[in-house]
Design a protein around this motif. Structure first.
Motif, PDB file in Angstrom:
ATOM      1  N   ASN A 823      -1.084  -5.070 -15.272  1.00 54.11           N
ATOM      2  CA  ASN A 823       0.198  -4.710 -15.878  1.00 54.11           C
ATOM      3  C   ASN A 823       0.844  -3.477 -15.267  1.00 54.11           C
ATOM      4  OD1 ASN A 823       0.931  -6.745 -17.726  1.00 54.11           O
ATOM      5  ND2 ASN A 823      -0.634  -6.023 -19.152  1.00 54.11           N
ATOM      6  N   ASP A 824       0.192  -2.809 -14.313  1.00 48.78           N
ATOM      7  CA  ASP A 824       0.835  -1.701 -13.616  1.00 48.78           C
ATOM      8  C   ASP A 824       1.951  -2.237 -12.720  1.00 48.78           C
ATOM      9  OD1 ASP A 824      -0.359   0.461 -14.665  1.00 48.78           O
ATOM     10  OD2 ASP A 824      -1.612   0.953 -12.929  1.00 48.78           O
ATOM     11  N   ILE A 825       3.009  -1.452 -12.594  1.00 43.91           N
ATOM     12  CA  ILE A 825       4.169  -1.843 -11.788  1.00 43.91           C
ATOM     13  C   ILE A 825       4.035  -1.264 -10.378  1.00 43.91           C
ATOM     14  CG2 ILE A 825       6.682  -1.798 -11.617  1.00 43.91           C
ATOM     15  CD1 ILE A 825       5.639  -3.348 -14.002  1.00 43.91           C
ATOM     16  N   ALA A 826       4.443  -2.038  -9.397  1.00 43.43           N
ATOM     17  CA  ALA A 826       4.449  -1.582  -8.003  1.00 43.43           C
ATOM     18  C   ALA A 826       5.716  -2.103  -7.323  1.00 43.43           C
ATOM     19  CB  ALA A 826       3.200  -2.070  -7.267  1.00 43.43           C
ATOM     20  N   ARG A 827       6.001  -1.552  -6.140  1.00 40.95           N
ATOM     21  CA  ARG A 827       7.194  -1.963  -5.388  1.00 40.95           C
ATOM     22  C   ARG A 827       6.762  -2.435  -4.009  1.00 40.95           C
ATOM     23  NH1 ARG A 827      10.732   0.331  -1.742  1.00 40.95           N
ATOM     24  NH2 ARG A 827       9.531   2.272  -1.755  1.00 40.95           N
ATOM     25  N   VAL A 828       7.328  -3.562  -3.570  1.00 40.33           N
ATOM     26  CA  VAL A 828       6.992  -4.106  -2.246  1.00 40.33           C
ATOM     27  C   VAL A 828       7.737  -3.300  -1.181  1.00 40.33           C
ATOM     28  CG1 VAL A 828       7.068  -6.127  -0.760  1.00 40.33           C
ATOM     29  CG2 VAL A 828       6.623  -6.404  -3.211  1.00 40.33           C
ATOM     30  N   VAL A 829       6.981  -2.690  -0.298  1.00 38.91           N
ATOM     31  CA  VAL A 829       7.566  -1.899   0.784  1.00 38.91           C
ATOM     32  C   VAL A 829       7.888  -2.778   1.984  1.00 38.91           C
ATOM     33  CG1 VAL A 829       7.164   0.016   2.398  1.00 38.91           C
ATOM     34  CG2 VAL A 829       6.367   0.176   0.016  1.00 38.91           C
ATOM     35  N   SER A 830       7.018  -3.741   2.253  1.00 44.83           N
ATOM     36  CA  SER A 830       7.274  -4.688   3.340  1.00 44.83           C
ATOM     37  C   SER A 830       6.535  -5.970   3.034  1.00 44.83           C
ATOM     38  CB  SER A 830       6.815  -4.121   4.695  1.00 44.83           C
ATOM     39  OG  SER A 830       5.405  -3.945   4.698  1.00 44.83           O
ATOM     40  N   ALA A 831       7.038  -7.090   3.571  1.00 47.26           N
ATOM     41  CA  ALA A 831       6.428  -8.391   3.338  1.00 47.26           C
ATOM     42  C   ALA A 831       6.647  -9.274   4.552  1.00 47.26           C
ATOM     43  CB  ALA A 831       7.026  -9.046   2.091  1.00 47.26           C
ATOM     44  N   ASP A 832       5.558  -9.832   5.074  1.00 46.54           N
ATOM     45  CA  ASP A 832       5.644 -10.813   6.154  1.00 46.54           C
ATOM     46  C   ASP A 832       4.451 -11.746   6.016  1.00 46.54           C
ATOM     47  OD1 ASP A 832       3.331  -9.778   7.644  1.00 46.54           O
ATOM     48  OD2 ASP A 832       4.620  -8.081   8.145  1.00 46.54           O
ATOM     49  N   PRO A 833       4.373 -12.803   6.813  1.00 49.41           N
ATOM     50  CA  PRO A 833       3.290 -13.775   6.646  1.00 49.41           C
ATOM     51  C   PRO A 833       1.891 -13.191   6.751  1.00 49.41           C
ATOM     52  CG  PRO A 833       5.040 -14.714   7.985  1.00 49.41           C
ATOM     53  CD  PRO A 833       5.384 -13.274   7.781  1.00 49.41           C
ATOM     54  N   SER A 834       1.750 -12.037   7.365  1.00 47.79           N
ATOM     55  CA  SER A 834       0.421 -11.441   7.512  1.00 47.79           C
ATOM     56  C   SER A 834      -0.035 -10.706   6.264  1.00 47.79           C
ATOM     57  CB  SER A 834       0.398 -10.469   8.697  1.00 47.79           C
ATOM     58  OG  SER A 834       1.227  -9.336   8.434  1.00 47.79           O
ATOM     59  N   GLY A 835       0.897 -10.423   5.338  1.00 48.60           N
ATOM     60  CA  GLY A 835       0.532  -9.714   4.123  1.00 48.60           C
ATOM     61  C   GLY A 835       1.684  -8.862   3.613  1.00 48.60           C
ATOM     62  N   ILE A 836       1.382  -7.988   2.672  1.00 46.27           N
ATOM     63  CA  ILE A 836       2.410  -7.118   2.104  1.00 46.27           C
ATOM     64  C   ILE A 836       1.887  -5.691   2.014  1.00 46.27           C
ATOM     65  CG2 ILE A 836       3.450  -8.962   0.724  1.00 46.27           C
ATOM     66  CD1 ILE A 836       1.993  -7.823  -1.722  1.00 46.27           C
TER      67      ILE A 836
END
Length: 1024
Positions: A823-836
């Motif tokens: 339930n902790d909130i996080a923000r996606v800094v980067s995303a590509d097919p290799s991971g996030i």
């Protein structure tokens, strides 16, 4: 399938159901008959004529006497029992008329059970008025039809129940039909079970395919079923065109697309057309009919089994009974050789009822008897009918393995039951609280406590409620105490002052909360160590239970001088609370302070321990002043919801409530219309999972369209938890292809190690098939112990979400090593097919490569579940609620929703008036075993008297008196009623002397046995 509807017009119903041409020879399939004990009493029998039927619906009996002739009189109820499509195919296409006989027998048997169980009237006398009493008689007519409105084969029987019943004094009056409506799903389950049993008698095998025991005849191809389901296809096509999927929306489409039923001039031609359509698919059903007749005996229903057949049946029954010997021991089922003396169907009924009890007992301390019936029948065990279930429930009550609820009906009907285990657990909680009286440490002396509290609070001045709570926590001689505080009462400031004083005296403070995110928030706000309830119990319960030894001594040393603070105590179930109070006493903590609001969200699991503790006499301080809301409007709304005055609160919200048929879309668009700064301070809450998922997707799409989110997005497979009970995991039909089994611990009985397993399906023997690498492994879920509470197994559904740079996400499981918490909130800094790469709420960066287990434990977090919202404070909020979510549209969720905010809230709903009515009807209370049996009053009906009258009978701490003098209970809300007054002093229950709480005769062990932990370490994911 069963549907229920009101009869709108007597003449219209008579015209529709009792058409003269239905009774000509060629239309003999449209049979009619009178039914019910009441009909027999009136002399109504045989064929139903249009004239007699219309008179009965209008309340006119054959002798001319009229019943219930009032303005707006209700005419009756239409129960429609529809055969599964495969049964209609076998009856009308394959020509097996035995199916029609079996169906009529099933409906008649079901209606006999309905009449006995749910037929009620209201009795009126000088002392009581409007009390429901069971009458056991109905007046109804049966109409058997053979086609759907699309002229597909669809055998169904309408049962038109007239609005009349005969009372015990011989008088006829209006039928009280509330139980028919309330229990329509239970009636449907009873019908499906009975029809399955009737079909088995004539040799057909069936398989359960849907809710409440819906089934199909094995062997009828799906293509044939679909071909003869034109009406269903039309409804789904129209729904697809409109873009609606909910059950309520489908019902509306069904009603709006309903043409008048067509007359069939040539039924023989119609049935030949059906046979031709089936033949085109290569199906005529003859082989299935022959096989069924072979199984049933060559002469059909009336066949008498030959000697060798009887011997075969005996041997089959013996094999089945012997097989039961190898199942895990079940305390609610006959054991050992006793099983050999029980008929297999009765043994299956025992298993069904035992499972139903455990399914309900995991979530509630007490439950309605019809709910046991429905759940037992939903399991679809061969031959088990409502009559079998009723007989077994009665037997368990006689044997005191089920405890009947308080007899408060004038007809003495048992409506609710509880279990000895639930009673023992609640009794154990109250006993431990009583045991802690006078056993706590006075941390700060009474003559200096006020000065010390003020000094610790610095420039934050405490109000009277905060001062009372802090004073009690520091000066009480009782080990276990409670603070009842309304939302926004300033608990963090109060707890910080308590913690500083404890630390100054050489002690330590440990905060506890149900969820890791809540525990972390408590720790940060109060400046204390914090952990989850489950991890704390995992660490200390076994040592507390041991009572001696090195582990026990070490645990006592570890908790010496400790003050425990349990936050959001209303969300903690009875089983967990039992362990917490037991640990507090056994390991000698200085203080165990539970704090929360009994009017907010309660536990997911059984019990309402915090409210129980207050009603049972725990030393209590109150914090009733709301410090959160900064506008007069919201303060008034909060006060009204605290008192349960829903309609008044909705009126006070005024134009802050928006009603829109597309309310989810409207809420998302409203949020997207905010400025970036406003979005940062505006939370989005949803009462239901479906709405939350839609909100998340709509907001994400909107952010992507405006360019706030970067990139095309990466499709990521995730696991969405399936909410099932431990007992449901013991049944193969729970497992669906595409689901994932998540094992936290090894399950040796299943031969499975920790890890995740993809479910492939269920084989013919009822074993679950899972993928392990390139191999397929099967296991029998019935080998799972029925008394195992370790929750080693969870079930999830594979879903897909798209992640962009900038997306807001939350974790759905813990990874302690990396500090990623459920339930902790996080923000996606980067995303590509290799991971996030993500930025956690504490600012730390984490890189998750493709294949990382936590990549599957992600959900979008633009909208939050209202259960997760408890404990959160936000400046503004947007909330989404629907009246259709009947279980979630309740007063507790509404209270949490409107009390989260400081400045403003916007509530979006599909229908304002219907939502208001739904919330008014449902307080959202959990059940209590002691309350159900009448030993304690915990949650009386809320009304305008105000929240103070609902505080319970606990001791209220008065800081103006020395603590050692304030031991008598301060009555809140006047003298206790005759129902709640106890024989001990001051209306307070004395657990040691009150005979109504003596449960020793049930001989139920309060603590679990064996090497397993009494409560496993886990983090509770509240996904409702």
């Amino acid at each position: 399938m069963l549907s229920i509807a009101s009869v709108k017009s007597a003449s219209g119903a008579a015209q529709y159901f009792a058409k003269d041409d239905y009774y000509t020879a060629e239309h003999s399939s449209e049979a009619t008959a009178w039914g019910g004990v009441g009909a027999a009493d009136l002399g109504l029998k045989g064929e139903v004529t249009k004239e007699d039927f219309e008179k009965i619906l209008n309340g006119e009996m054959p002798d001319g006497e009229k019943v219930g002739q009032v303005e707006g009189r209700r005419l009756g109820v239409d129960l429609t029992f529809s055969m599964p499509k495969s049964a209609s195919v076998m009856a009308y296409v394959a020509g097996d008329t035995r199916v029609l006989t079996a169906h009529m027998n099933a409906v008649k048997a079901t209606m006999g059970w309905v009449e006995k169980t749910f037929a009620e009237g209201r009795t009126y006398d000088q002392s009581r008025s409007g009390d429901a009493v069971r009458t056991g008689n109905l007046v109804y007519a049966l109409f058997q039809h053979d086609t759907s409105r699309a002229l597909d084969p669809q055998g169904h029987i309408h049962v038109l129940i007239a609005n009349m019943t005969k009372m015990a004094n011989g008088a006829w009056q209006a039928l009280h039909n509330q139980q028919l409506w309330k229990n329509n799903t239970t009636i449907g389950a009873a019908y499906h079970a009975q029809f399955r049993a009737e079909l088995a008698k004539i040799g057909y095998e069936t398989s359960v395919t849907g809710k409440h025991g819906q089934f199909e005849i094995a062997g009828v191809p799906k293509q044939v079923i679909d071909t003869f389901s034109q009406r269903r296809a039309d409804i789904l096509a129209k729904a697809g065109e409109l873009g609606v999927t909910s059950a309520e929306a489908l019902r509306k489409v069904t009603n709006n697309t309903r043409d008048a039923k067509l007359n069939v001039e040539d039924r023989d031609a119609l049935r030949q057309e059906w046979r031709d359509r089936a033949a085109a698919l290569g199906f005529d059903g003859k082989a299935l009919v022959d096989a069924a007749r072979e199984r049933a005996g060559a002469s059909g229903l009336d066949a008498q089994p030959r000697p060798m057949e009887r011997l075969g049946d005996v041997l089959a029954n013996l094999r089945e009974s012997l097989g039961e010997l190898f199942r895990p021991a079940d305390p609610l089922v006959a054991s050992g050789l006793d099983r050999l003396r029980i008929a297999p169907v009765d043994l299956r009924a025992q298993h069904a009822v035992a499972s139903a009890i455990r399914i309900h007992a995991q979530r509630e301390a007490a439950f309605a008897v019809p709910d046991i019936t429905r759940t037992a029948l939903d399991l679809g065990l061969k031959g088990v009918t409502a009559a079998h279930v009723d007989a077994r429930v009665s037997e368990l009550i006689r044997n005191e393995k089920l405890i009947p609820g308080k007899d408060d009906r004038i007809d003495s009907v048992v409506t609710h039951v509880t279990t000895p285990e639930a009673l023992a657990t609640e009794r154990g909680i109250l006993a431990e609280i009583e045991r802690g009286k006078g056993e706590g440490r006075v941390i700060v002396s009474a003559d200096t406590v006020i000065e010390r509290i003020n000094a610790a609070s610095g420039d934050k001045e405490l109000n009277a409620g905060q001062m009372a709570a802090a004073t009690m926590a520091l000066t009480s001689a009782d080990r276990i105490v409670a603070v009842q505080g309304v939302s926004g009462a300033g608990k963090s400031t109060m707890l910080a002052s308590v913690a500083r004083n404890v630390e100054q005296e050489g002690g330590k403070v440990v905060g506890l909360a149900l969820m890791k995110a809540t525990a972390d928030r408590l720790g940060a706000e109060a400046g204390i160590e914090s952990r989850t309830v489950s991890s704390f119990v995992h660490s200390y319960a076994r040592h507390a239970l041991a009572g001696k030894g090195a582990g026990y001594d070490g645990a006592r040393d570890a908790l010496a001088g400790t003050t425990l603070i349990l936050d959001e105590a209303s969300m903690v179930g009875s089983e967990q609370m039992k362990h917490l109070v037991g640990i507090a006493n056994a390991l000698g903590v200085d203080r165990f302070l539970m704090i929360g609001d009994r009017q907010q969200i309660t536990a997911v699991d059984a019990g309402k321990a915090f409210a129980l503790a207050q009603a049972g006499g725990i030393t209590l301080a109150r914090m009733d002043e709301n410090l959160r809301q900064r506008t007069e409007q919201l303060r008034t709304v909060a006060a009204l919801t605290n008192r349960g005055e829903v309609r008044e609160a909705m009126a006070m919200l005024g134009d802050k409530v928006t009603a829109n048929p597309e309310h989810v879309k409207a809420a998302a668009e409203h949020w997207l219309g905010l400025t970036p700064e406003q979005r940062e301070t505006t939370a989005m809450f949803s009462s239901g999972r479906v709405a939350r998922a839609e909100l998340n997707v709509r907001i994400q799409d909107g952010l992507a369209a405006e360019g706030t989110l970067k990139g095309d997005g990466v499709v990521t497979p995730v696991l969405d938890k399936v909410n099932v009970t431990r007992e449901e995991l013991r049944y193969a039909h729970t497992y669906k292809p595409g689901q994932v089994i998540d094992l936290r611990h090894a399950m040796r009985e299943l031969g499975l190690s920790p890890g995740t397993y993809d479910v492939l399906g269920v084989d013919a023997k009822g074993r679950v098939q899972v993928q392990i690498g390139n191999r397929v492994r099967t296991f029998d879920p019935q080998k799972i112990s029925p008394v195992d509470k370790t929750d080693a197994m969870q079930l999830a559904q594979r879903e897909q979400i798209k992640l962009h740079e900038g997306d807001k996400i939350r974790w759905t499981q813990n990874d302690k090593d990396r500090g990623l918490n459920n339930n902790d909130i996080a923000r996606v800094v980067s995303a590509d097919p290799s991971g996030i790469k993500v930025e956690a709420s504490d600012g730390t960066l984490h890189e998750l490569k493709a294949g990382d287990p936590m990549m599957e434990r992600i959900s979008l977090a633009y909208a939050l579940n209202m259960h997760a919202a408890q404990g959160i404070t936000t400046d503004t909020a947007i909330a989404v609620m629907s009246h259709r979510e009947s279980n979630l549209s309740n007063q507790r969720l509404f209270n949490v929703t409107v009390t989260r905010v400081r400045d403003d809230i916007q509530l979006f709903t599909d229908d304002r008036e219907k939502l208001t009515a739904a919330i008014e009807r449902n307080e959202g209370n959990k059940t209590s075993a002691l309350e159900t049996t009448g030993a304690l009053s915990i949650d009386p009906d809320r009304g305008a008297a105000g929240a103070a009258t609902k505080a319970g009978a606990g001791e209220t701490f008065n800081p103006s008196l020395p603590p050692d003098l304030d031991r008598g209970p301060e009555k809140v809300g006047g003298e206790p009623s005759a129902d709640t007054a106890r024989p001990s002093t001051g209306g307070k229950i004395d657990i040691r002397t009150d005979p109504s709480l003596d449960l020793s005769r049930f001989s139920v062990p309060v603590e679990p046995k064996g090497p397993e932990l009494p409560y496993p370490e886990k983090d509770i994911g509240l996904e409702l």
